[in-house]
Each structure stands twice: as C-alpha cells, then as structure tokens.
Motif scaffolding. Structure first.
Motif, PDB file in Angstrom:
ATOM      1  N   ASP A   1      -5.415   5.052 -19.631  1.00 21.74           N
ATOM      2  CA  ASP A   1      -6.328   4.439 -20.666  1.00 21.74           C
ATOM      3  C   ASP A   1      -7.260   3.713 -19.969  1.00 21.74           C
ATOM      4  OD1 ASP A   1      -5.132   1.906 -19.838  1.00 21.74           O
ATOM      5  OD2 ASP A   1      -3.873   1.702 -21.541  1.00 21.74           O
ATOM      6  N   ILE A   2      -8.422   3.211 -20.662  1.00 19.67           N
ATOM      7  CA  ILE A   2      -9.440   2.709 -19.887  1.00 19.67           C
ATOM      8  C   ILE A   2      -9.049   1.617 -19.047  1.00 19.67           C
ATOM      9  CG2 ILE A   2     -11.595   1.779 -20.344  1.00 19.67           C
ATOM     10  CD1 ILE A   2     -11.517   4.474 -21.019  1.00 19.67           C
ATOM     11  N   ASP A   3      -8.361   0.607 -19.546  1.00 15.44           N
ATOM     12  CA  ASP A   3      -7.827  -0.600 -18.970  1.00 15.44           C
ATOM     13  C   ASP A   3      -7.146  -0.007 -17.467  1.00 15.44           C
ATOM     14  OD1 ASP A   3      -8.788  -2.339 -20.492  1.00 15.44           O
ATOM     15  OD2 ASP A   3      -6.748  -2.668 -21.691  1.00 15.44           O
ATOM     16  N   SER A   4      -5.998   0.663 -17.438  1.00 15.97           N
ATOM     17  CA  SER A   4      -5.566   1.518 -16.122  1.00 15.97           C
ATOM     18  C   SER A   4      -6.680   1.960 -15.427  1.00 15.97           C
ATOM     19  CB  SER A   4      -4.436   2.174 -16.546  1.00 15.97           C
ATOM     20  OG  SER A   4      -4.731   3.328 -17.163  1.00 15.97           O
ATOM     21  N   ALA A   5      -7.567   2.568 -16.024  1.00 14.72           N
ATOM     22  CA  ALA A   5      -8.458   3.368 -15.246  1.00 14.72           C
ATOM     23  C   ALA A   5      -9.389   2.164 -14.508  1.00 14.72           C
ATOM     24  CB  ALA A   5      -9.486   4.196 -16.213  1.00 14.72           C
ATOM     25  N   LYS A   6      -9.706   1.290 -15.113  1.00  8.90           N
ATOM     26  CA  LYS A   6     -10.494   0.139 -14.483  1.00  8.90           C
ATOM     27  C   LYS A   6      -9.536  -0.362 -13.117  1.00  8.90           C
ATOM     28  CE  LYS A   6     -13.167  -1.559 -18.376  1.00  8.90           C
ATOM     29  NZ  LYS A   6     -13.282  -2.667 -19.333  1.00  8.90           N
ATOM     30  N   LYS A   7      -8.291  -0.589 -13.434  1.00  5.46           N
ATOM     31  CA  LYS A   7      -7.412  -1.028 -12.377  1.00  5.46           C
ATOM     32  C   LYS A   7      -7.326  -0.167 -11.062  1.00  5.46           C
ATOM     33  CE  LYS A   7      -4.528  -3.849 -15.064  1.00  5.46           C
ATOM     34  NZ  LYS A   7      -3.180  -3.977 -15.851  1.00  5.46           N
ATOM     35  N   ALA A   8      -7.335   1.093 -11.508  1.00  5.00           N
ATOM     36  CA  ALA A   8      -7.391   2.281 -10.267  1.00  5.00           C
ATOM     37  C   ALA A   8      -8.794   2.341  -9.735  1.00  5.00           C
ATOM     38  CB  ALA A   8      -7.152   3.487 -11.124  1.00  5.00           C
ATOM     39  N   ALA A   9      -9.661   2.112 -10.391  1.00  2.00           N
ATOM     40  CA  ALA A   9     -11.196   2.078  -9.790  1.00  2.00           C
ATOM     41  C   ALA A   9     -11.417   1.104  -8.985  1.00  2.00           C
ATOM     42  CB  ALA A   9     -12.274   2.098 -10.893  1.00  2.00           C
ATOM     43  N   GLN A  10     -10.702  -0.210  -9.166  1.00  2.00           N
ATOM     44  CA  GLN A  10     -10.898  -1.356  -8.322  1.00  2.00           C
ATOM     45  C   GLN A  10     -10.054  -1.100  -6.767  1.00  2.00           C
ATOM     46  OE1 GLN A  10      -9.704  -4.204 -11.103  1.00  2.00           O
ATOM     47  NE2 GLN A  10     -11.708  -5.191 -11.097  1.00  2.00           N
ATOM     48  N   ALA A  11      -8.659  -0.432  -7.115  1.00  7.15           N
ATOM     49  CA  ALA A  11      -7.983  -0.077  -5.967  1.00  7.15           C
ATOM     50  C   ALA A  11      -8.505   0.807  -5.296  1.00  7.15           C
ATOM     51  CB  ALA A  11      -6.702   0.408  -6.626  1.00  7.15           C
ATOM     52  N   ILE A  12      -9.292   1.845  -5.625  1.00  6.93           N
ATOM     53  CA  ILE A  12      -9.867   3.057  -4.835  1.00  6.93           C
ATOM     54  C   ILE A  12     -11.128   2.286  -4.138  1.00  6.93           C
ATOM     55  CG2 ILE A  12     -11.316   5.071  -5.184  1.00  6.93           C
ATOM     56  CD1 ILE A  12      -9.490   5.822  -7.484  1.00  6.93           C
TER      57      ILE A  12
END
Length: 405
Positions: A296-307
């Motif tokens: 979902d969008i929230d998990s995508a935000k966390k993934a983007a920050q990790a990347i």
C-alpha cells in the motif's frame, strides 16, 4: 540539394562512421526514407557501399581510391558542407534534437499464450490463442518513448538467427529515430514465454536473455556519441550487469540525466545508484531492494525511504492499480492510477518508463512526467501485446482526466 551532392555527402558520412541507417540519413538531409533508399541503391551499384537491411556499410578500399577522382572535391570541403547541412537540419528539427532519449536495453521475441487462468504446478491447460511478436523491456520502452515526440536511439543485441531479422524489421518500421543493433556470433536472440490471464489481463513471464546478456564494454563505448547527444539515458537490467553499469556511468559523465528501471531485480542494483538520477522500481522490486513488503502507499513510503538511505536519488515506485509514489527530495507525492479496461498488462511498466523518459527529456517536472507516464500506461494496457503503444494525442486526452480529479 542535388542528388549527386547528397551522394557525395553520404559517402563522407560513411567514411567517418562506417555504417548508417536510412532513418539517420533521412533526418540528416531532411528528405524521405524512399529518397535515401534510392541514393544508397545507386551508390551500391557504383561499388561504393554495401546495402544491408535498414541502411548501408562503406566499402573502404573503393572509397579511399575513388572518391576524390569521381567527385573532384576534397574531403575537407565536403565535411564542411555536411556540417553546414547539419546546422540547417538542426534548426528545422531543433525541438526533437534537443529532446533526444538514448535507450540501452533488451530485444526479445515474445511468445504469448492467452489463457483463462494461470496453470497450477504440473497442470496442462489450453490456450485460447498464441501470438509471436517483438518485445523486450528495452525495445518496448524505446517504442513508448518514440510515440511521445522525442528523438529516440535504441541500442540492443541479437543473435545471428532468423529472429534477428524480426528485430531489424520491427525497429526499422517503428517511430524509433535510429538504432544500433549488435549481433552475437554464439548466442541466440532473447526470448520470453508469457502467459496472459484474460479475465484481468495479468501476466506471468519467463525470459531467456540470450544475446542480451553479452553486450561487451567496447560495444557500450561505441555508443558514447549517442549518449553525448542525448538529454536522457534510460536502461533496465535485462542486459549483462557490467555493460549496464558502464553505460550508466558513461551517460552520467557525458551530461545526460539517467533513469534505471531495476527490472528484473538484481542485488547488484545498488552499485549503479551513484550514476542514477531517477530510479523506477515496481512494488516487487522496491520490496526486494528495501527489505520492506510493499502492498500500500504507507509501506511504499517506508520502502522509498529505505532505498534513499542506500544511495538512491529521486524514486518513483509504480504500483499498478494503486498508481505511483514519487519520493523527490524529502517530499512524497502519490499519483493515482487512471481507470483502464485492462486487456494485457505485460508492457505496462515499459510503457510507463518510456513515456516518463520522454516527458523528462521535454523538461517536464517530475510530477508532471509521472502523470503523463501513468496516462500513457493506462492506455497501453488496453491494447494487446507488450510492444503496442498508444498515440500521443490519445495520451493527452487521457491525461486531462487528472485535471478533473
């Protein structure tokens, strides 16, 4: 320009570059492809060039001994004339030349089976239809970009088999401005086996990379002039990693903005990040790269920050029906998906990346480029075949939907 003058300048161009395509010469001299084909046929009869599919190769011994005698003009003078013609052509084509996109990528032959559902392990099912056609992420992305009013140069590698002719025919008959297509003596043209589930248009793909995995570093070095002329360089991971990494580094050093579509995902992607301006993973690739499951969008935000933490710059995560998430600087922007009647989602990611590259080349903002690419992809999934891309005006009409949201 008289035909005899154009013949002389074609030979001078070939003396410098060794080979040329009909598309390149048509753009250079601002004449039709048919006129260029006729010019090359005449020069071939005179023994100056050897015709090959889509262009010609210089016969050097004939050129050096006969050019000056036959045409009575010094090489320096002719080169000056060619440069003058190029300046005139650039003025006429300045918008297209300014917005050049160079794409290094794969060409595959796609073998597509249309099924009512995906088979279970060990199960045989009947397909309602099968299709054999051109594909590969690189070629598909080049097709998409070529529909968006930019000049596109595609670079790929095929085998010396009957599928290599399919590649040349496909590229020559497309809107792609020019291409460099290397041939491997040992490995076959890449191929992909694709199941498309008709109810939802979803797909499963198995790829045999073949010649795509054997582009050499010297072949990459040979396209430096194409990179130098380009505003945007786009690539993926269907070619061998060493060639892809070197191409990204070269393009960045030559001043092009670079886009990496990290598909199919490789753990070595992180090695490319210093040379990448825009990273475009889908949900699966973002999950693998970040270690965070994206759903979902929230998990995508966390993934983007990790990347971002491992070295990426601007990140665009494509999420199918959930749209796309942009992480630019410290700001997140969600681009919602536009409604589409999905027929075949096989080339959706390629459509997005090619259109995105074209929009960035046209100096659109990151958000505007992502919206344009989303509209483009929403039309692409309504068409059958991964290489079948929508027309520019239809994309502009679909794009207007964002304004009504």
């Amino acid at each position: 320009m008289f035909s005899k003058e154009r013949h002389r300048e074609i030979l001078v161009y070939l003396n410098k570059h060794e080979r040329v395509t009909v598309n390149q010469l048509a753009i250079l001299f601002y004449v039709s492809k048919e006129t260029i084909r006729n010019d090359l046929n005449i020069l071939a009869k005179q023994g100056f060039v050897q015709r090959c599919h889509g262009g010609a190769i210089i016969l050097r011994r004939v050129f050096h001994t006969q050019l000056v005698n036959d045409f009575g003009t010094s090489i320096v003078k002719v080169l000056n004339q060619v440069n003058m013609q190029r300046k005139i052509t650039r003025k006429r084509k300045i918008k297209i030349m300014k917005n050049k996109v160079c794409i290094l990528g794969s060409f595959n032959v796609d073998i597509i089976a249309k099924v009512d559902r995906f088979p279970k392990s060990g199960e045989s099912i009947l397909a309602s239809n099968t299709i054999i056609g051109p594909g590969g992420k690189g070629a598909n992305q080049a097709m998409a970009a070529s529909k968006c009013q930019v000049q596109v140069h595609f670079v790929g590698k095929v085998g010396k088999d009957h599928f290599s002719q399919m590649a040349r025919d496909h590229l020559s008959s497309s809107d792609i401005s020019s291409f460099t297509l290397y041939q491997d003596e040992e490995y076959k043209t890449g191929s992909a086996i694709i199941y498309v589930s008709q109810p939802a248009g979803e797909n499963m793909i198995a790829i045999h990379s073949g010649a795509n995995q054997h582009i050499t570093e010297s072949e990459v070095s040979s396209i430096a002039s194409e990179m130098a002329d380009a505003k945007i360089f786009l690539t993926q991971l269907e070619n061998n990693f060493e060639a892809t990494h070197k191409a990204l580094m070269m393009a960045s050093q030559l001043g092009a903005k670079t886009i990496l579509n990290p598909a199919p995902y490789s753990a070595r992607t992180i090695e490319c990040l210093p040379w990448v301006d825009y990273l475009t993973p889908n949900e699966t690739e973002a999950s693998m790269m970040s270690g965070i499951e994206v759903n979902d969008i929230d998990s995508a935000k966390k993934a983007a920050q990790a990347i971002r933490a491992i070295g990426a710059k601007d990140i665009i995560i494509t999420m199918g029906s959930q749209g796309a998430l942009i992480y630019e600087g410290s700001k997140f922007t969600h681009i919602p998906a536009l409604k589409a009647l999905s027929v075949d989602t096989t080339g959706a990611g390629d459509a997005f990346n090619g259109a995105f590259a074209a929009a960035i080349a046209q100096e659109q903002s990151l958000i505007s480029a992502a919206k344009f690419a989303s509209a483009f992809a929403s039309l692409a999934v309504e068409r059958e075949g991964a290489s079948s891309m929508p027309e520019y005006q239809n994309v502009l009409s679909r794009l207007a939907q964002y304004e009504r949201k």
